[in-house]
Design an enzyme around this catalytic site. Structure first.
Site, PDB file in Angstrom:
ATOM      1  N   GLU A 184     -15.829 -22.590  -3.049  1.00 40.74           N
ATOM      2  CA  GLU A 184     -16.640 -23.364  -2.113  1.00 40.74           C
ATOM      3  C   GLU A 184     -17.707 -22.476  -1.484  1.00 40.74           C
ATOM      4  OE1 GLU A 184     -16.805 -26.736  -1.122  1.00 40.74           O
ATOM      5  OE2 GLU A 184     -18.570 -25.741  -0.292  1.00 40.74           O
ATOM      6  N   CYS A 229      10.898  -2.236  -2.859  1.00 41.00           N
ATOM      7  CA  CYS A 229      10.111  -1.053  -2.495  1.00 41.00           C
ATOM      8  C   CYS A 229       9.546  -0.332  -3.713  1.00 41.00           C
ATOM      9  CB  CYS A 229      10.941  -0.106  -1.648  1.00 41.00           C
ATOM     10  SG  CYS A 229      11.404  -0.813  -0.059  1.00 41.00           S
ATOM     11  N   CYS A 273       6.273  -1.694  -4.597  1.00 41.74           N
ATOM     12  CA  CYS A 273       5.358  -1.912  -3.472  1.00 41.74           C
ATOM     13  C   CYS A 273       4.088  -1.063  -3.606  1.00 41.74           C
ATOM     14  CB  CYS A 273       6.069  -1.564  -2.172  1.00 41.74           C
ATOM     15  SG  CYS A 273       5.012  -1.749  -0.744  1.00 41.74           S
ATOM     16  N   CYS A 286       4.556   4.133   3.653  1.00 44.67           N
ATOM     17  CA  CYS A 286       5.609   3.438   4.399  1.00 44.67           C
ATOM     18  C   CYS A 286       6.621   4.439   4.962  1.00 44.67           C
ATOM     19  CB  CYS A 286       6.303   2.436   3.484  1.00 44.67           C
ATOM     20  SG  CYS A 286       7.630   1.552   4.304  1.00 44.67           S
ATOM     21  N   CYS A 326       7.777  -7.230   0.282  1.00 42.79           N
ATOM     22  CA  CYS A 326       8.453  -6.690   1.466  1.00 42.79           C
ATOM     23  C   CYS A 326       9.216  -7.827   2.145  1.00 42.79           C
ATOM     24  CB  CYS A 326       7.417  -6.070   2.408  1.00 42.79           C
ATOM     25  SG  CYS A 326       8.158  -5.052   3.687  1.00 42.79           S
TER      26      CYS A 326
HETATM   27 FE1  SF4 Z   1       8.099  -2.932   2.614  1.00 43.28          FE
HETATM   28 FE2  SF4 Z   1       7.760  -0.324   2.878  1.00 43.28          FE
HETATM   29 FE3  SF4 Z   1       9.390  -1.243   1.011  1.00 43.28          FE
HETATM   30 FE4  SF4 Z   1       6.755  -1.600   0.795  1.00 43.28          FE
HETATM   31  S1  SF4 Z   1       7.845   0.329   0.745  1.00 43.28           S
HETATM   32  S2  SF4 Z   1       8.340  -3.113   0.393  1.00 43.28           S
HETATM   33  S3  SF4 Z   1       6.165  -1.877   2.915  1.00 43.28           S
HETATM   34  S4  SF4 Z   1       9.632  -1.450   3.203  1.00 43.28           S
END
Ligand code: SF4
Length: 505
Positions: free
Chosen positions: A85, A234, A237, A243, A227
């Site tokens: 859009e 993790c 991630c 983290c 998360c």
């Molecule tokens: Fe969550 Fe940290 Fe694990 Fe990533 S590394 S999933 S931010 S706890």
């Protein structure tokens, strides 16, 4: 509202020329002060350990998160719209009404049972204000959206402003809270105002000024898919290297495995070398001393919330009032709840809050007096049939509905004096079973209906009525099919369908 809806459908925007002069989100970058990662000064009780202090780390965080988002994002309807859009005003309007674009009654019917009981009303008020007071133009900054539109809070304002107008402002919802608390080891009560303010500061510091809408969606997506509350992924991630909760878990694991293998025996008697908050003990963002880090929880030590208050117990007497309709079909009375408060504007069987300690006989008498005007005839107490009880937990109330039914002997509308008495009553309707199922009624009332239905079946043994397919109300034959569980199939319009230009335009 039909004007607004038709305008949106027609693809012309909310007014002739709406959106003209506004830049596309990628070009319009109205920055908030913190977008470069500079957080406001930290109070003495909040250590920098919980912040992002280095611009290079912020840059890396943004880059990693957005690269993951570009690759892994889910295909959601408003994302398609945001990408396709070109009119910022229409994007913002769609952002205000994600997934649903109808008005209060229709919204309530579509959302009934989802728990969004007052949102339909607020949505309508906001849209009315845009049309009548703001010349069809959505406010274009988070600050104005929040200030000018009823029902638009900080989160909605930030989401619309960043996604639709490209404002570099963060958003904080439950998913973002979880991610931020974990990446910065924030273990204080995340629902407290002081911690909430800090989380907003963090979100504003992290948001990518070049792609604020995508960044905010990526943070929410990360919390929703990676998360997650109980089983975070993790290893997959994209921001694991930023983290601190993950880092702490890894160090603990490394320490435990070295100890197990008998390596570095001299150092294994000491705790692992884990980076700690310099102000531990006095820091208002750390885990509370009374509930310290629990190794068995790992990263799920974060976030923490103060224990919820127990919902208070309440009892309500409810009467399913039945009459024969014009063609002999059963019809049931539903009345509309007040326009504010719990379940505002939804429909229900006539109900009466019960004071504490009422005996069954007193309950009956009170309920009978309450429904007498609708009955249109003198009803003996014994005709009120006790059906059973239904429990339903709202966020703050544990409600028990004491369910009665009453079958009327004649059409109450024909009874003398009925209309005069009705003047005092809230809005009401007589509905068939199928109409009840698609009315804007709460989940609790659907449970009440099921209890009555079950008792009717038991009363008739394995009679024909129980074998009849649910929802197959003869008065609605040939109309919309009801699912096997008594619910109606979803009717909610997609944004695509809503925005499709009507034929001939
Ligand atoms: Fe969550 Fe940290 Fe694990 Fe990533 S590394 S999933 S931010 S706890």
């Amino acid at each position: 509202m039909s004007k607004l809806r038709a305008a949106a459908r027609s693809g012309r925007g909310l007014q002739q020329g709406a959106g003209e002069g506004r830049k596309s989100p990628r070009r319009c970058r109205k920055n908030v002060s913190s977008h470069k990662g500079m957080l406001p000064p930290v109070s003495a009780q909040q250590s920098a350990y919980h912040l992002f202090s280095h611009p290079a780390e912020i840059e890396a965080f943004r880059k990693n998160l957005l690269a993951w988002y570009d690759k892994c994002k889910r295909d959601l309807p408003w994302r398609k719209l945001a990408a396709s859009e070109s009119d910022a005003n229409r994007r913002a309007y769609a952002g205000l009404t994600p997934g649903c674009v109808s008005w209060e009654q229709e919204v309530n019917e579509l959302w009934a049972g989802l728990g969004y009981y007052s949102r339909g009303k607020r949505l309508q008020e906001a849209a009315q204000k845009v049309v009548s007071e703001l010349a069809g133009q959505m406010p274009a900054t988070a600050e104005e959206l929040q200030r000018l539109l009823p029902g638009v809070g900080r989160y909605t304002a930030g989401a619309i402003a960043s996604i639709s107008y490209g404002q570099a402002t963060g958003v904080v919802d439950g998913n973002v809270i979880r991610v931020l608390c974990r990446v910065r080891c924030i273990g204080a009560d995340s629902s407290s105002p002081a911690v909430a303010d800090r989380l907003w500061d963090l979100a504003n510091a992290l948001v990518d000024p070049a792609r604020p809408g995508d960044f905010n969606q990526a943070m929410m997506e990360l919390g929703a898919t990676v998360c997650t509350p109980r089983a975070p992924l993790c290893m997959e991630c994209p921001v694991k290297q930023h983290c601190k909760a993950r880092c702490r878990v890894e160090k603990e694991l490394e320490f435990a495995s070295r100890r197990l293998l008998g390596k570095a025996a001299s150092s294994c008697s000491q705790a692992p070398d884990i980076e700690e908050c310099a102000a531990t003990g006095s820091c208002s963002l750390c885990l509370p001393a009374s509930e310290p880090w629990d190794s068995s929880l790992g990263v799920a030590n974060f976030p923490r919330r103060a224990a919820k208050k127990q919902p208070r117990a309440e009892r309500t007497a409810t009467c399913v009032l039945e009459r024969r309709g014009p063609r002999g079909q059963p019809e049931y009375l539903i009345v509309q709840r007040p326009s504010s408060g719990l379940l505002a504007g939804l429909w229900e069987f006539p109900s009466l809050a019960l004071g504490p300690g009422l005996k069954e006989k007193q309950q009956r008498e009170a309920l009978l007096a309450h429904v007498q005007a609708w009955a249109g005839e003198a009803v003996a107490r014994g005709r009120l049939r006790h059906v059973g009880e239904v429990s339903h937990v709202f966020s703050h109330i544990h409600q028990t509905y004491v369910v009665y039914s009453l079958l009327l002997g004649r059409d109450p509308e024909m009874a003398s004096g009925w209309r005069d008495e009705m003047l005092e009553r809230p809005a009401f309707r007589w509905v068939t079973q199928a109409e009840f199922q698609k009315s804007a009624v709460s989940t609790a009332m659907k449970k009440v209906w099921k209890v009555c239905e079950r008792q009717n079946c038991e009363g008739r043994g394995s009679g024909q009525g129980c074998k009849r397919k649910r929802g197959a109300d003869p008065s609605r034959a040939g109309q919309r099919k009801v699912e096997a569980d008594g619910s109606l199939p979803p009717r909610q319009l997609s944004l695509d369908a809503f925005l499709k230009a009507p034929a001939g335009e």
